[in-house]
Design an enzyme around this catalytic site. Sequence first.
Site, PDB file in Angstrom:
ATOM      1  N   GLU A   4      22.369 -18.355 -24.138  1.00 40.96           N
ATOM      2  CA  GLU A   4      23.388 -19.368 -23.827  1.00 40.96           C
ATOM      3  C   GLU A   4      23.167 -20.582 -24.732  1.00 40.96           C
ATOM      4  O   GLU A   4      22.338 -20.568 -25.621  1.00 40.96           O
ATOM      5  CB  GLU A   4      23.277 -19.781 -22.345  1.00 40.96           C
ATOM      6  CG  GLU A   4      21.907 -20.350 -21.991  1.00 40.96           C
ATOM      7  CD  GLU A   4      21.695 -20.499 -20.493  1.00 40.96           C
ATOM      8  OE1 GLU A   4      22.476 -19.955 -19.692  1.00 40.96           O
ATOM      9  OE2 GLU A   4      20.707 -21.169 -20.107  1.00 40.96           O
TER      10      GLU A   4
ATOM     11  N   ASP B  54      20.729 -30.170 -20.411  1.00 44.16           N
ATOM     12  CA  ASP B  54      21.702 -29.724 -21.415  1.00 44.16           C
ATOM     13  C   ASP B  54      22.245 -30.888 -22.250  1.00 44.16           C
ATOM     14  O   ASP B  54      23.464 -30.991 -22.460  1.00 44.16           O
ATOM     15  CB  ASP B  54      22.894 -29.007 -20.734  1.00 44.16           C
ATOM     16  CG  ASP B  54      22.461 -27.995 -19.684  1.00 44.16           C
ATOM     17  OD1 ASP B  54      21.390 -27.373 -19.862  1.00 44.16           O
ATOM     18  OD2 ASP B  54      23.191 -27.823 -18.683  1.00 44.16           O
TER      19      ASP B  54
END
Length: 326
Positions: free
Chosen positions: A210, A41
């Site tokens: 997401e 991420d």
Amino acid sequence: MLPSQRSQHALTMLLFTLSLNFPLTLSQMSGNPVIDGWYADPEARVYEGAYYIYPTVSTVFENQTYYEAFTSPDLLTWENVGRILDFADIPWTTNRAAWAPSVGHKDGTYYLYFSAGDGVGIGVASSPSPAGPFKDVLGEPLVAGTHFGAQAIDAMVFMDGEGPEGGDGSGKNWLYWGGWGHAVVAELGDDMVSFKSEFLEITPDEEYVEGPWMLKRRGVYYFMYSVGGWTDGTYGVKYMIADSPTGPFRGPAKKILSGDPAVGTGAGHHSVFHVGDDYYIAYHRRFPDDNERDHRVTCIDRMYFTADGEIEIVRITVEGVEGRQL
Ligand SMILES: *[C@@H]1O[C@H](CO)[C@@H](O)[C@H](O)[C@H]1NC(C)=O
């Protein structure tokens, strides 16, 4: 982790370059992954004349309880600046799920928005330096719990103003977040640690999962987000466009990032930064044939636009990007 693979790669590049009888200046490549170890991420930013990466420390789940950051002068060598925030110091979160941080700034202070406690909420911490360490500001979550069905994870602070990093904090500042297939945005208050608008659900109607990322270029708002399943090869990144940071978003959504069986699988959860008009995408992927849940590595590749402003499909590489000083 795999230093041998990296030096092997460097050697291959060197021999390749020499064999073509290039001029003596080697254009050095970063190689991918750009940092050693399991990091996911990645949020890449350019602050104070240096590159930063704020990732999830993708160690085993029960140890994902703190944040680290990396900095580089040239996209080639990355230094781990150490722990920038630790849940041991934050009583309101459970000691788990330190995921997907985002760092913005305003008036010389840096603000780290972070997922906490696997559902507890999104917190905000501040520091005078982009390298931290950051201190929890509120003593409670900035976003508590679930809104509109959006898991309180994957914050992204978008600074909608002019400035060297696409925003100097003096314009409107927005916080995006949301997992479980729902995206939410709200305008941050002038203090960067409160909201001045209602929460607004902005889930695009095309497969949002997401990892929201808002990018503004030449007046166009590109709402980018991860799709598919993060634990398998279906993970990727799509985007839609809008005329404002809150949509409405126009499709069809275009998938610009996917795995490549020869390079790496499960490519997703990205961020974008630019140097002048050259754009870069930071993302994580897996090594081919390594399906361990948390074995994710951080990579950077170039991202290009067509003449009419479409984002081109990213070619993920093992070579990475050319070294570049700011
Ligand atoms: C997780 O943390 C525990 C306690 O600090 C430590 O003993 C263990 O080695 C860690 N595991 C990994 C994979 O880092």
